[in-house]
Design a protein around this motif. Structure first.
Motif, PDB file in Angstrom:
ATOM      1  N   ALA A 128       0.825  -1.210   0.000  1.00  0.00           N
ATOM      2  CA  ALA A 128       0.000   0.000   0.000  1.00  0.00           C
ATOM      3  C   ALA A 128       0.853   1.251   0.000  1.00  0.00           C
ATOM      4  O   ALA A 128       0.554   2.256  -0.664  1.00  0.00           O
ATOM      5  CB  ALA A 128      -0.942  -0.006   1.196  1.00  0.00           C
ATOM      6  N   GLN A 129       1.948   1.200   0.735  1.00  0.00           N
ATOM      7  CA  GLN A 129       2.836   2.365   0.779  1.00  0.00           C
ATOM      8  C   GLN A 129       3.542   2.560  -0.551  1.00  0.00           C
ATOM      9  O   GLN A 129       3.726   3.695  -1.011  1.00  0.00           O
ATOM     10  CB  GLN A 129       3.845   2.193   1.915  1.00  0.00           C
ATOM     11  CG  GLN A 129       3.197   2.230   3.302  1.00  0.00           C
ATOM     12  CD  GLN A 129       4.138   1.830   4.410  1.00  0.00           C
ATOM     13  OE1 GLN A 129       5.249   1.277   4.149  1.00  0.00           O
ATOM     14  NE2 GLN A 129       3.725   2.045   5.674  1.00  0.00           N
ATOM     15  N   ARG A 130       3.978   1.418  -1.200  1.00  0.00           N
ATOM     16  CA  ARG A 130       4.603   1.534  -2.516  1.00  0.00           C
ATOM     17  C   ARG A 130       3.610   2.085  -3.544  1.00  0.00           C
ATOM     18  O   ARG A 130       3.962   2.876  -4.413  1.00  0.00           O
ATOM     19  CB  ARG A 130       5.142   0.170  -2.957  1.00  0.00           C
ATOM     20  CG  ARG A 130       6.348  -0.290  -2.159  1.00  0.00           C
ATOM     21  CD  ARG A 130       7.084  -1.386  -2.903  1.00  0.00           C
ATOM     22  NE  ARG A 130       6.226  -2.509  -3.210  1.00  0.00           N
ATOM     23  CZ  ARG A 130       6.001  -3.557  -2.407  1.00  0.00           C
ATOM     24  NH1 ARG A 130       6.593  -3.584  -1.220  1.00  0.00           N
ATOM     25  NH2 ARG A 130       5.233  -4.551  -2.779  1.00  0.00           N
ATOM     26  N   GLU A 131       2.363   1.665  -3.421  1.00  0.00           N
ATOM     27  CA  GLU A 131       1.334   2.155  -4.351  1.00  0.00           C
ATOM     28  C   GLU A 131       1.129   3.657  -4.176  1.00  0.00           C
ATOM     29  O   GLU A 131       0.944   4.389  -5.159  1.00  0.00           O
ATOM     30  CB  GLU A 131       0.030   1.395  -4.110  1.00  0.00           C
ATOM     31  CG  GLU A 131      -1.082   1.776  -5.091  1.00  0.00           C
ATOM     32  CD  GLU A 131      -2.347   0.974  -4.836  1.00  0.00           C
ATOM     33  OE1 GLU A 131      -3.364   1.276  -5.495  1.00  0.00           O
ATOM     34  OE2 GLU A 131      -2.331   0.051  -3.982  1.00  0.00           O
ATOM     35  N   ALA A 132       1.162   4.147  -2.929  1.00  0.00           N
ATOM     36  CA  ALA A 132       1.032   5.588  -2.689  1.00  0.00           C
ATOM     37  C   ALA A 132       2.212   6.342  -3.291  1.00  0.00           C
ATOM     38  O   ALA A 132       2.056   7.422  -3.883  1.00  0.00           O
ATOM     39  CB  ALA A 132       0.926   5.864  -1.196  1.00  0.00           C
ATOM     40  N   PRO A 148       0.261   5.264   3.991  1.00  0.00           N
ATOM     41  CA  PRO A 148      -0.480   4.548   5.028  1.00  0.00           C
ATOM     42  C   PRO A 148       0.432   4.128   6.177  1.00  0.00           C
ATOM     43  O   PRO A 148       1.540   3.617   5.948  1.00  0.00           O
ATOM     44  CB  PRO A 148      -1.039   3.337   4.271  1.00  0.00           C
ATOM     45  CG  PRO A 148      -1.082   3.755   2.836  1.00  0.00           C
ATOM     46  CD  PRO A 148       0.102   4.657   2.658  1.00  0.00           C
ATOM     47  N   ASP A 149      -0.038   4.369   7.376  1.00  0.00           N
ATOM     48  CA  ASP A 149       0.633   3.984   8.620  1.00  0.00           C
ATOM     49  C   ASP A 149       1.955   4.726   8.852  1.00  0.00           C
ATOM     50  O   ASP A 149       2.684   4.419   9.818  1.00  0.00           O
ATOM     51  CB  ASP A 149       0.920   2.474   8.657  1.00  0.00           C
ATOM     52  CG  ASP A 149      -0.351   1.644   8.587  1.00  0.00           C
ATOM     53  OD1 ASP A 149      -1.387   2.131   9.089  1.00  0.00           O
ATOM     54  OD2 ASP A 149      -0.307   0.535   8.017  1.00  0.00           O
ATOM     55  N   ARG A 150       2.289   5.703   8.000  1.00  0.00           N
ATOM     56  CA  ARG A 150       3.535   6.432   8.215  1.00  0.00           C
ATOM     57  C   ARG A 150       3.326   7.946   8.256  1.00  0.00           C
ATOM     58  O   ARG A 150       4.214   8.686   8.679  1.00  0.00           O
ATOM     59  CB  ARG A 150       4.561   6.097   7.122  1.00  0.00           C
ATOM     60  CG  ARG A 150       4.971   4.622   7.091  1.00  0.00           C
ATOM     61  CD  ARG A 150       6.223   4.431   6.279  1.00  0.00           C
ATOM     62  NE  ARG A 150       7.377   5.027   6.945  1.00  0.00           N
ATOM     63  CZ  ARG A 150       8.130   4.426   7.848  1.00  0.00           C
ATOM     64  NH1 ARG A 150       7.852   3.180   8.207  1.00  0.00           N
ATOM     65  NH2 ARG A 150       9.164   5.026   8.384  1.00  0.00           N
ATOM     66  N   GLY A 151       2.199   8.423   7.801  1.00  0.00           N
ATOM     67  CA  GLY A 151       1.924   9.840   7.861  1.00  0.00           C
ATOM     68  C   GLY A 151       2.293  10.565   6.587  1.00  0.00           C
ATOM     69  O   GLY A 151       2.452   9.976   5.516  1.00  0.00           O
ATOM     70  N   GLY A 152       2.425  11.907   6.724  1.00  0.00           N
ATOM     71  CA  GLY A 152       2.671  12.742   5.577  1.00  0.00           C
ATOM     72  C   GLY A 152       4.139  12.766   5.170  1.00  0.00           C
ATOM     73  O   GLY A 152       5.037  12.718   6.020  1.00  0.00           O
ATOM     74  N   TYR A 153       4.378  12.833   3.823  1.00  0.00           N
ATOM     75  CA  TYR A 153       5.734  12.858   3.272  1.00  0.00           C
ATOM     76  C   TYR A 153       5.775  13.859   2.134  1.00  0.00           C
ATOM     77  O   TYR A 153       4.794  14.075   1.428  1.00  0.00           O
ATOM     78  CB  TYR A 153       6.140  11.469   2.752  1.00  0.00           C
ATOM     79  CG  TYR A 153       6.749  10.569   3.800  1.00  0.00           C
ATOM     80  CD1 TYR A 153       8.119  10.403   3.867  1.00  0.00           C
ATOM     81  CD2 TYR A 153       5.944   9.902   4.716  1.00  0.00           C
ATOM     82  CE1 TYR A 153       8.677   9.573   4.836  1.00  0.00           C
ATOM     83  CE2 TYR A 153       6.493   9.085   5.680  1.00  0.00           C
ATOM     84  CZ  TYR A 153       7.856   8.939   5.737  1.00  0.00           C
ATOM     85  OH  TYR A 153       8.413   8.125   6.707  1.00  0.00           O
TER      86      TYR A 153
END
Length: 527
Positions: A128-132, A148-153
């Motif tokens: 999911a994070q790679r997809e974002a 997801p699960d890590r916040g804003g970047y």
């Protein structure tokens, strides 16, 4: 809604001023806080983007065409994502390798279990994070992405000699700084509003103190009994609160002017009531005497006729009563003369009372503003006729005329002017001894005006009577003598008639010279 509007309308001026000031300060603080927050956010994100750019440049290396091989052989072997945990990258940095087909391959993030602990380690990203990360545009500009699960970047695409990468740094520190700033701004604004409310309430209370004193003056005036009697309206706003240079002073000065007008009106009303009461008392006094005379003479006549008339009717021919009636012939003759005298006095008093009522009616009509019969007429013939009548009524006086060569035209009611002349000449005849000289004079002292003067060489008007000489029932003697047959209304009628014509009347008097002057507007010359 209606109840809310009613509640706002019941707020005092002090409350409305304080609330308005606090709301204005709140709006200003909100604008300042918003501008400060936006500026600080731009600054922080600018710094973060600079750090992101440096990390991305280190990850991708120089552009592919600019790669320089180190001397002596091939480039040293480096893992593609070693920049994530390398020096200069903040903890939490993410990196992803982008393949030739544009898909996101390996993706890791640096993590540190204990702050200020050992060097960061890698942690693989979830699908999911790679997809974002894959959704970030490949334009080389920083973009904000929520992992997801890590916040804003803040994520940026970089392409160089080492390959294509997606590099991201966390925005937690920026968000924390902005949150802290907003909390500080809210707390400072709230404290400032509370302090402004307290200080504003105190300042408004002091500023409105003069207005409260003005209101107290108005309240005291409203409690005065102004509906009747003699009223002394001495209440005024203090001079300190009537300074026209301030708004409250303007209100106080306006209230003082209003109170002055009201006081003048009350004084005029009291004077009017006093004149009316005096007028009614004088009229009653004037009417009481002729009415008492009429009643007395009528009663005397009735008793005489009831006594002697009955004796005459009961006396038949040849009887003792007849002899008694013949013996009282002298008495009956006396009774007849007494009756004629009584009837004559009744007629004289009735005539005098009718004249008094006519004068009162004329004054009432003039006071009511009844229109007069105006026409252009020459004043000289009216004066000649009035002097002729006065000579017939007072042959013991010397009558003189002084008339201009040209016509003295006035726009007036001839009948009323005739009455003015008659009253002035009668006044001169009544209050001067026989042999006095009375002069009627007509002049045109200025364009647009005609002057009528009646002068006599009598003893003059007493000084104490002059201010009241044109008042109704004004008399020169304390005993209110009626020997001359006057009513005390002649000069009052003169003033009322002249005022109705837009003119003025005045008197100047000294022993040996009394002059009544009547000034009338000039009219069109008579043909």
């Amino acid at each position: 809604m209606a109840e809310a509007r009613a509640g706002r309308r019941t707020w005092s001026l002090r409350t409305r001023l304080v609330v308005s000031a606090v709301l204005l300060i709140a709006v200003v603080c909100a604008v300042i806080g918003a501008v400060t927050t936006i500026a600080f956010r731009t600054y922080l994100y600018g710094q973060l983007d600079d750090r992101l750019g440096s990390v991305a440049a280190r990850a991708a290396g120089p552009p592919a065409g600019d790669a320089v091989m180190p001397p002596g052989g091939d480039a040293p072997h480096r893992a593609p994502l070693d920049f994530v945990t390398g020096g200069g990258a903040p903890v939490g940095t993410v990196g992803a390798l982008v393949g030739a087909d544009g898909r996101v391959g390996s993706a890791v993030a640096s993590t540190q279990e204990v702050p200020s602990g050992p060097a960061p380690t890698e942690q693989r990203l979830t699908a999911a994070q790679r997809e974002a990360l894959a959704s970030v545009p490949r334009d080389g500009e920083p973009h904000t992405v929520e992992l997801p699960d890590r916040g804003g970047y803040r994520v940026e695409y970089a392409d160089g000699a080492r390959g294509s990468f997606l590099v991201g740094v966390p925005t937690d520190d920026v968000q924390d700084a902005l949150g802290t700033l907003i909390v500080v701004e809210v707390c400072v604004t709230a404290a400032g509003l509370v302090a402004a409310g307290l200080a504003g309430a105190s300042m408004v209370t002091v500023a409105l103190r003069p207005l409260r004193r003005v209101a107290a003056t108005a309240r005291r005036v409203s409690e005065l009994p102004l509906h009747s009697g003699e009223v002394a309206l001495h209440e005024r706003v203090p001079e300190a609160e009537a300074d026209p240079r301030t708004e409250v002073g303007q209100v106080g000065a306006a209230l003082n002017r209003l109170l002055g007008h009201v006081g003048s009106a009350l004084v005029a009303r009291q004077e009017s009531e006093t004149r009316v009461r005096r007028f009614v008392a004088d009229a009653s006094h004037e009417l009481r005497t002729p009415l008492a005379s009429i009643r007395g003479y009528a009663e005397l006549t009735r008793r005489r006729w009831a006594r002697d008339g009955t004796a005459t009717l009961l006396a038949g021919p040849g009887t003792r009563a007849d002899a008694h009636a013949r013996g009282t012939a002298d008495t009956l003759e006396f009774v007849g003369s007494d009756t004629r005298h009584a009837l004559g006095r009744i007629e004289a008093e009735a005539t005098r009372m009718s004249g008094l009522v006519d004068d009162l009616l004329l004054l009432a009509r003039l006071d009511a503003g009844r229109p007069l019969s105006y026409e252009d007429t020459d004043l000289a013939p009216l004066v000649v006729d009035a002097v002729a009548d006065a000579r017939a009524a007072g042959p013991a006086h010397v009558w003189r005329l002084e008339l201009p060569d040209d016509p003295a035209a006035v726009h007036a009611d001839p009948a009323r002017l005739q009455q003015v002349l008659v009253n002035l000449l009668a006044n001169a005849r009544t209050h001067t001894p026989p042999g006095s000289v009375v002069t009627a004079r007509v002049r045109t002292p200025a364009p647009g005006a005609v002057l009528l003067e009646v002068e006599d060489d009598g003893p003059g008007v007493p000084v104490e009577l002059r201010p009241h000489i044109f008042e109704r029932f004004a008399r020169g003697d304390a005993s209110r003598s009626r020997q001359a047959g006057g009513t005390g209304l002649g000069l009052a009628i003169v003033q009322a008639v002249v005022a109705a014509h837009g003119g003025s009347v005045a008197v100047r008097s000294a022993p040996g010279s009394t002059v009544f002057s009547v000034t009338l507007p000039a009219g069109a010359p008579t043909p």
